[in-house]
Scaffold this motif. Structure first.
Motif, PDB file in Angstrom:
ATOM      1  N   ALA B 155     -14.250  17.700  51.259  1.00  0.00           N
ATOM      2  CA  ALA B 155     -12.945  17.252  51.507  1.00  0.00           C
ATOM      3  C   ALA B 155     -12.687  16.831  52.975  1.00  0.00           C
ATOM      4  N   ALA B 325     -12.469  15.158  42.127  1.00  0.00           N
ATOM      5  CA  ALA B 325     -11.494  16.285  41.796  1.00  0.00           C
ATOM      6  C   ALA B 325     -11.233  16.519  40.558  1.00  0.00           C
ATOM      7  N   PHE B 347     -10.225  21.939  43.580  1.00  0.00           N
ATOM      8  CA  PHE B 347      -9.808  21.063  44.564  1.00  0.00           C
ATOM      9  C   PHE B 347      -8.317  20.832  44.148  1.00  0.00           C
TER      10      PHE B 347
END
Lengths: 302, 520
Positions: B155, B325, B347
């Protein structure tokens, strides 16, 4: 064509610049050892190299997965091996115990050994690898054959990835080797021939000095040993397949490393030759520049 | 016509000779001292012989009238070829565009830093590796911690790459503003020089050095923006950009930068009308193209107020983040964690990274905003236990009650690990032919390859245009450049002429003396 001093200067400086830039590029490739340091250097080679990198990374992980599965399977194999020897020993006792010439005392002594064997069988059933019970199905943190309380009898099989989009199960649920040790709603055993119940009934028959009862267990022993053998064979087959897969992955890795190096790595020998050549060109143009720029008519006038 | 007339005539001619030689010498000096001045064109004194203008009184006068009256400096001309200037400017226009694109692509490549062992590609691989490890070690909290860390690293890498792309866009934008300022400075300069040139030409003087200065300003302007020139009879040059008069006579009409709705990046306007990159051309076009096409805008899920730029890197990077995601979340939600619950996303949108009021739904995850779900990041074991490695709960066929998967159940972890090779993103790449679905890593390497192809093309064209420009510049220099040897030779020539003219005066002086002595 008229040639002006400024034009000479511009051309010289520009050519020297180009020469230096080439040397810098060669230098960069030699010092990093890589032919591609950014996508725009060679877009096609870059694409190939990134693709190979991705496959190599997957390959490395699959090898790690297989290594794990192999250690799990070899532990399983040796546990089943132990269980098989226990069963063989118990069967020997059963054969001797079934002999009518045996006196009750001898049979009781045998029964004591059978009880020890049963306990050992339980220990084998509870073999773990790093705290994870081999025969506990998907409930690896729980003892599958506890001393008190119900056995787990979890029959779930767990998979892992051995190759791109190919999975394989790695565990042997206890039931497959030892047999289901549970009881149904009526309190009757689900699988009366399970290893523990078998040893229990041999013990009971020996204690009761029940010759025919002892003899009756012999058939069950054979059934159970066959199950152990089948489980072991399955484990062995899996290990074999994993060995083959490891070989293949290793071959693939070596192959891909070669391809990756072909796409990414600089050919040092060629580059150094090029650099030497470029260096010679650069020196020559510097020398030429010195000659071209210096003289003017002024040098020859009084 | 008398002997006195002739003597006077001779001395006058000699004096003119002195002046002419001096003028030529001074001009040679001017050329020599400006040999390295950028944009300077060599100058030449144009001489012509003077015809005598005497009243023809007698027959002998007719004979004498064919005696010349010496030399005259008719004018000082500048040696320059307008056609070569036009060629130079046309090449400079496309050279500057490609150079701008090439530099910007290199900057973008720096943001991605591929191929490397630490780029986004490697981070994606580590992420899937971590899920694989969890699939083989589902009961170990260290494997869970590794998955969480790999998720956070991924991320963060996406966040940083997105931020890097935004930074490049802003940097390009500041270059757009600087180029616009430069254009305006040249436009003002040219208009001011037009005024001076019109004034001098009106009084019959050829302002050579001013013309050079204006040509230099036009050369410089030619790389920044597309220009069409029209020369007027009064000597002024009017400059148009696609019909928009930047310089109209002595008036400068400047370009303005107006902050747009897209990140407040500048748009270029002429008298309130926005100009497209195609109209502008040159360096401005190159900069705007990379800023708005090659990088482009970040993904706006609802097509907010500006259309998405699906061929831009920012959008494509967002695709990587959002599609990955979505796929991971879908499996993760269905899976069961150690706490026996399911339905959690892996996520999420990091609220701290989006503007207030923006959507926080899982569908609006972008590379800029992606983060591992807060709940999973919670310190220590509680968060780790919420990572769903197990498959969905099943229903007991007898009791009808849900049966939770046991701790070693790894079905979800395995499914997520296998997303590595699953085609997730539909796209069309110019060299791959047709619309196809790509796995995350395949898609990622293809968007960078596309960037590389643009960069390589720009770099090659830059080199070509540079060579062409040098070629034309050499031709220009052949016409306008100062050759010192030539100037020295001229100097000597004129020096001799000067000496000879001076000698002539001495000769006439001697003649006069002879005449005077005769009288005595």
């Amino acid at each position: 064509m008229r040639v002006s001093q400024r034009a000479i200067n511009d051309v010289t400086v520009s050519n020297l610049g180009v020469s230096l830039q080439k040397m810098l590029q060669l230098q960069e490739k030699i010092s990093t050892g890589r032919a591609i340091s950014r996508p725009s250097d060679q877009p096609i080679d870059f694409n190939r190299s990134m693709g190979i990198r991705a496959v190599l990374e997957g390959n490395a992980q699959q090898q790690r997965n297989i290594e794990f599965a192999k250690s799990w399977l070899s532990s399983t194999d040796s546990a089943i091996q132990q269980a098989t020897s226990i069963l063989h020993r118990a069967r020997e006792l059963a054969v001797r115990g079934a002999n009518d010439s045996m006196d009750p005392l001898a049979r009781q002594q045998m029964a004591a050994e059978v009880r020890q064997l049963r306990e050992q069988m339980r220990v084998v059933g509870n073999t773990d690898l790093g705290g994870r019970y081999l025969f506990a199905g998907s409930d690896q943190l729980e003892t599958p054959y506890p001393t008190g309380g119900a056995d787990l009898n979890n029959v779930e099989k767990l998979s892992f990835e051995v190759g791109m989009k190919v999975t394989m199960t790695y565990n042997v649920p206890g039931e497959q080797a030892f047999g289901n040790t549970g009881v149904d709603t009526g309190g009757n055993p689900v699988e009366p021939t399970n290893a523990f119940r078998l040893l229990d009934s041999l013990n009971t028959a020996l204690m009761a000095n029940d010759g025919p009862g002892i003899a009756a267990t012999l058939g069950v022993f054979d059934t159970r040993l066959e199950k152990f053998l089948a489980a072991q064979a399955e484990v062995g087959a899996k290990v074999n397949r994993l060995d083959l897969l490891t070989d293949r992955l290793e071959d693939q890795r070596v192959n891909l490393q070669g391809l990756k190096s072909e796409a990414e790595d600089a050919d040092i020998a060629t580059l150094i030759t090029d650099l030497n050549q470029q260096d010679a060109v650069y020196r020559a143009s510097l020398a030429a520049t010195q000659r071209v720029i210096q003289p003017t008519l002024l040098d020859y006038l009084r | 016509m008398s002997a006195g007339d002739l003597t006077r005539l001779g001395i006058n001619a000699a004096t003119r000779g002195l002046f002419a030689a001096q003028a030529a010498l001074t001009t040679a000096g001017h050329d020599i001292t400006n040999a390295n001045t950028e944009g300077f064109s060599r100058q030449r004194v144009e001489q012509s012989s003077l015809h005598q203008q005497f009243p023809l009184a007698t027959n002998s006068d007719r004979v004498f009238s064919s005696i010349g009256n010496g030399v005259e400096v008719s004018r000082v001309t500048r040696l320059r070829e307008g056609f070569l200037d036009d060629r130079f400017r046309a090449i400079n226009l496309s050279y500057s565009e490609q150079a701008a694109v090439n530099n910007a692509v290199r900057e973008i490549e720096g943001v991605f830093n591929e191929p490397s062992d630490s780029g986004l590609n490697a981070t994606l691989a580590s992420f899937f590796d971590a899920w694989h490890e969890l699939s083989t070690h589902p009961t170990e909290s260290s494997a869970r911690a590794a998955v969480r860390e790999a998720g956070k690293t991924l991320a963060r890498a996406l966040n940083e790459t997105a931020a890097g792309l935004s930074a490049v866009r802003r940097h390009l934008d500041s270059q757009v503003a600087a180029a616009t300022d430069e254009i305006n400075a040249h436009v003002r300069e040219i208009a001011a020089m037009n005024a001076q040139i019109v004034a001098s030409q009106g009084s019959g003087i050829s302002p050579n050095d001013l013309l050079d200065a204006r040509d230099l300003a036009l050369d410089r302007l030619s790389g920044l923006v597309q220009t069409n020139l029209s020369t007027h009879s009064d000597g002024s040059i009017w400059v148009y950009c696609y019909g928009k008069g930047l310089v109209t006579g002595v008036h400068a009409n400047e370009l303005k930068t107006l902050p747009g709705t897209d990140m407040g990046l500048s748009n270029i306007a002429y008298k309130g009308e926005l100009l497209s990159p195609e109209v502008l051309g040159g360096r401005l076009k190159g900069l705007l193209e990379v800023r708005d096409q090659i990088i482009g805008r970040s993904m706006v899920p609802d097509g907010f107020y500006l259309p998405n730029t699906p061929n831009g890197l920012a959008y494509q990077l967002d695709q990587v983040a959002s599609q990955l995601a979505e796929a991971v979340n879908e499996v993760h939600r269905a899976g069961t964690n150690l706490a026996g619950t399911s339905g959690l996303d892996f996520f999420m949108v990091d609220a701290a990274r989006v503007t207030e009021g923006a959507s926080l739904s899982r569908a609006s995850i972008t590379a800029h905003s992606i983060a591992v779900n807060d709940v999973l990041v919670e310190a220590g074991l509680p968060g780790l236990d919420l990572i769903a490695a197990g498959g969905p709960a099943t229903t007991d066929p007898v009791t009808g009650l849900p049966v939770l998967p046991k701790p070693a159940d790894n079905r979800s972890a395995l499914l997520i690990a296998q997303l590595r090779d699953r085609p997730l993103i539909r796209a069309t790449f110019p060299y791959a032919g047709g619309s196809q679905e790509f796995s995350v890593q395949d898609y990622y390497r293809n968007i960078l390859t596309t960037l590389g192809v643009s960069g390589q093309a720009a770099s090659r064209q830059e080199a070509n245009q540079k060579a062409l420009r040098e070629n034309v510049e050499a031709q220009r220099q052949a016409v306008s450049g100062v050759n010192l040897d030539e100037e020295f030779a001229n100097m000597i020539k004129h020096q001799h002429a000067y000496a000879a003219s001076a000698r002539l005066i001495t000769v006439f002086d001697d003649m006069m003396k002879t005449v005077v002595e005769l009288v005595r």
